[in-house]
Scaffold this motif. Sequence first.
Motif, mmCIF file in Angstrom:
data_model
loop_
_atom_site.group_PDB
_atom_site.id
_atom_site.type_symbol
_atom_site.label_atom_id
_atom_site.label_comp_id
_atom_site.label_asym_id
_atom_site.label_seq_id
_atom_site.Cartn_x
_atom_site.Cartn_y
_atom_site.Cartn_z
ATOM 1 N N ILE A 285 0.847 -1.197 0.000
ATOM 2 C CA ILE A 285 0.000 0.000 0.000
ATOM 3 C C ILE A 285 0.882 1.246 0.000
ATOM 4 O O ILE A 285 1.920 1.284 0.674
ATOM 5 N N SER A 286 0.461 2.269 -0.729
ATOM 6 C CA SER A 286 1.200 3.536 -0.739
ATOM 7 C C SER A 286 1.055 4.222 0.618
ATOM 8 O O SER A 286 0.112 3.969 1.371
ATOM 9 N N ARG A 287 1.991 5.106 0.901
ATOM 10 C CA ARG A 287 1.992 5.767 2.209
ATOM 11 C C ARG A 287 0.729 6.611 2.429
ATOM 12 O O ARG A 287 0.153 6.609 3.513
ATOM 13 N N ASP A 288 0.283 7.311 1.384
ATOM 14 C CA ASP A 288 -0.908 8.158 1.533
ATOM 15 C C ASP A 288 -2.141 7.308 1.851
ATOM 16 O O ASP A 288 -2.949 7.674 2.714
ATOM 17 N N SER A 289 -2.286 6.176 1.159
ATOM 18 C CA SER A 289 -3.445 5.313 1.410
ATOM 19 C C SER A 289 -3.391 4.737 2.814
ATOM 20 O O SER A 289 -4.411 4.638 3.506
ATOM 21 N N TYR A 290 -2.188 4.375 3.254
ATOM 22 C CA TYR A 290 -2.062 3.803 4.590
ATOM 23 C C TYR A 290 -2.411 4.832 5.666
ATOM 24 O O TYR A 290 -3.073 4.508 6.667
#
Length: 747
Positions: A257-262
């Motif tokens: 998962i990308s950092r923004d989504s996490y």
Amino acid sequence: MAAVQGSMAEAVEIKDIKTEPPVDAVVNNNTNDGSVLSASPGPGGSVGSTKPATGALEEKQTLLAILQFLKKNQLSESVDILRREAGLPQDLFDLKGADASSGSGGTLGTVEGGGLDANSLLSRVTSSSAAQAPVKAPPAEDQPDVSVVLSAYSQQGDPALYEVYYSGLKKFIETVLDCHRAELSQVFYPLFVHMYLELVYNNHENVAKAFFERFSGDQECYYREDLQVLSGLTKKEHMRGNETLLDFRTSKFVLRISRDSYQLLKRHLQERQNNQIWNIIQEHLYIDIFDGMPRSKSQIDAMSGSLAGEGKREANKAKVYYGLLKEPEIELPLDDEDEEAENEEGKPKKKKPKKDSTGSKSKKQDPNAPSQTRIPLPELKDSDKLDKIMYMKEATKRIRLGRDNLPSICFYSFLNAYQGLTAVDFTDDSSLIAGGFADSSVRVWSVTPKKLRKVKSAADLNLIDKESDDVLERIMDEKTASESKLLYGHSGPVYGISFSPDRNYLLSSSEDGTVRLWSLQTFTCLVGYKGHNYPVWDTQFSPHGYYFVSGGHDRVARLWVTDHYQPLRMFAGHLADITCTRFHPNSNYVATGSSDRTIRLWDVLNGNCVRIFTGHKGPIHALSFSPNGKFLASGATDGRVLLWDIGHGLMIGELKGHTDTVYSLKFSRDGEILASGSMDNTVRLWDAMKAFDDLETDDFTATTGHVHLQDNSQELLLGCYTTKSSPVLHLHFTRRNLLLAAGGYNP
């Protein structure tokens, strides 16, 4: 004999409790040097409000639980070692009925067989450790995972709220921005599975059934078979000894998962104080965070589908020596017709001896190739050198294949194969073909006019003049000449067969759990290798001979050598049956395909797993390395052929067209064409060179661990050839690039 493993089941976890910044779930944070954090929400339910004292108490409870477990199983030496390491008193379990210490918090019950109250034990553990000087925590890789020892689903939440928690998270993810929705939707399946299993484990059968019926239809279609197995687990008793449950409990489901989504997901769980979902994420999920743009739905779907999620990016960063070993320089003698050929003036041509183009064109060692002595390889015998010369002669007459020059295809149909054809193989020089059958027999045919003969008896061999030039012909018994030979010895269906490169031996693997080595000189069984406890689905010789690999139902691949009856290496890590095995062209690596829908690449030298490839939606049945060793093709029951870059550990192509299981794959000798054979009765030819050339090298530098796949299957498809009614079980390119295919006719 070294037993090695590279299992994803060995989850690494370190309890690191901090007050700020807020504690994350179990994540792989690139900016944090890959450290792994794990914590539960505090008593108030807020993720960020965890107190150091609470974390320390949880650690003491965990330590006590382990000591109780070891003592219950009478592992007194382990108890003493752990007690000394933790600095606990020697009489920890000796005192009976000690008073419980106030403020210790939580009740763990009574220690079995000792009658000692757990609170009293806990107070003694706490007071003892408090007297010790603070000890620096060991690095994460040295920390054992105790989640297998402790019950994975013992935490008790309000069963009525499970549907509320799950539907609340579902509603939140459906309302986020489109760019984040696809990534966050990955958590649905693992959360659904573990919440359902928690309900079953805690005897909430009706609630679990309602939960399953309401949300099982929302899961991705490629998890359908897993959900069918899961639906059969309706009582706590069903969970004991169940393989599927064992897989979920011993391996963390990996999400990339990308950092923004996490950050979105973490903030939502903090605000809602959703402890139940947070506990599952912490205990059973491994979130691999990357910096960059979130992945699209198509990119995620291309990599998803395996039993334990995607492969960790860290697992694909090890150095792989995919280059080819330097060929020995062998002079190619002149052909008779070359010697007799005359030029225009009527004088004989003077030709210099030819050399093998592959062996002499590059004096420099390939920087990506392993050293010649990295693993011990058998020395070339005189017969091997003669065979090399024959190979080099054939190579000079090889047809160069391409989009405008497709290979001819010769299909061998096994007619009246009432015994049930289960496996096929050709020798490298295409002179012999072997078939394995469900009636436990193996049959070998000669494809050339030269018949199969046995070596004479010992008494007759003593009468032969061993100094004669044709001694190799004289030792053969003409009375035994026939077009085929039948080999009996297995006590179950034969599922895998493989010829040795020198054509002197044949391997066969069977349901009876053994691998047999047959002599093609005497047509008798020389050795029965016993190491697998269950059916052996596949076996294959190394391209250099001597070594061979086997894999089967016990989920472990084994590396053998012909002169040892015990395996040299055991490759453990797959979560389901190993269905196919292949050696890398340089013999330093072994690829295994499994029913867990993953492909693993193992280093023969040390047994480490150096690559994990995910993306197939069904069990993998076909693997093939490109001749240059850089690429790997795989086929599975999902009908797709996937292409992998071994050096970078990335999927680089997807070939769609087959409507049934892809059972065989083979690259042409020059690597220009990839042939795929399927249970849909077709052979398809693909433009492999175009698929590899279209790649943009910039994609490989991306830290996200994925590339954008083009949907260009129709452009790459060069031809589709249908059999009358014969599934294609095996493919083989001759030394001149004629394609041979084989299968049993199904009337």
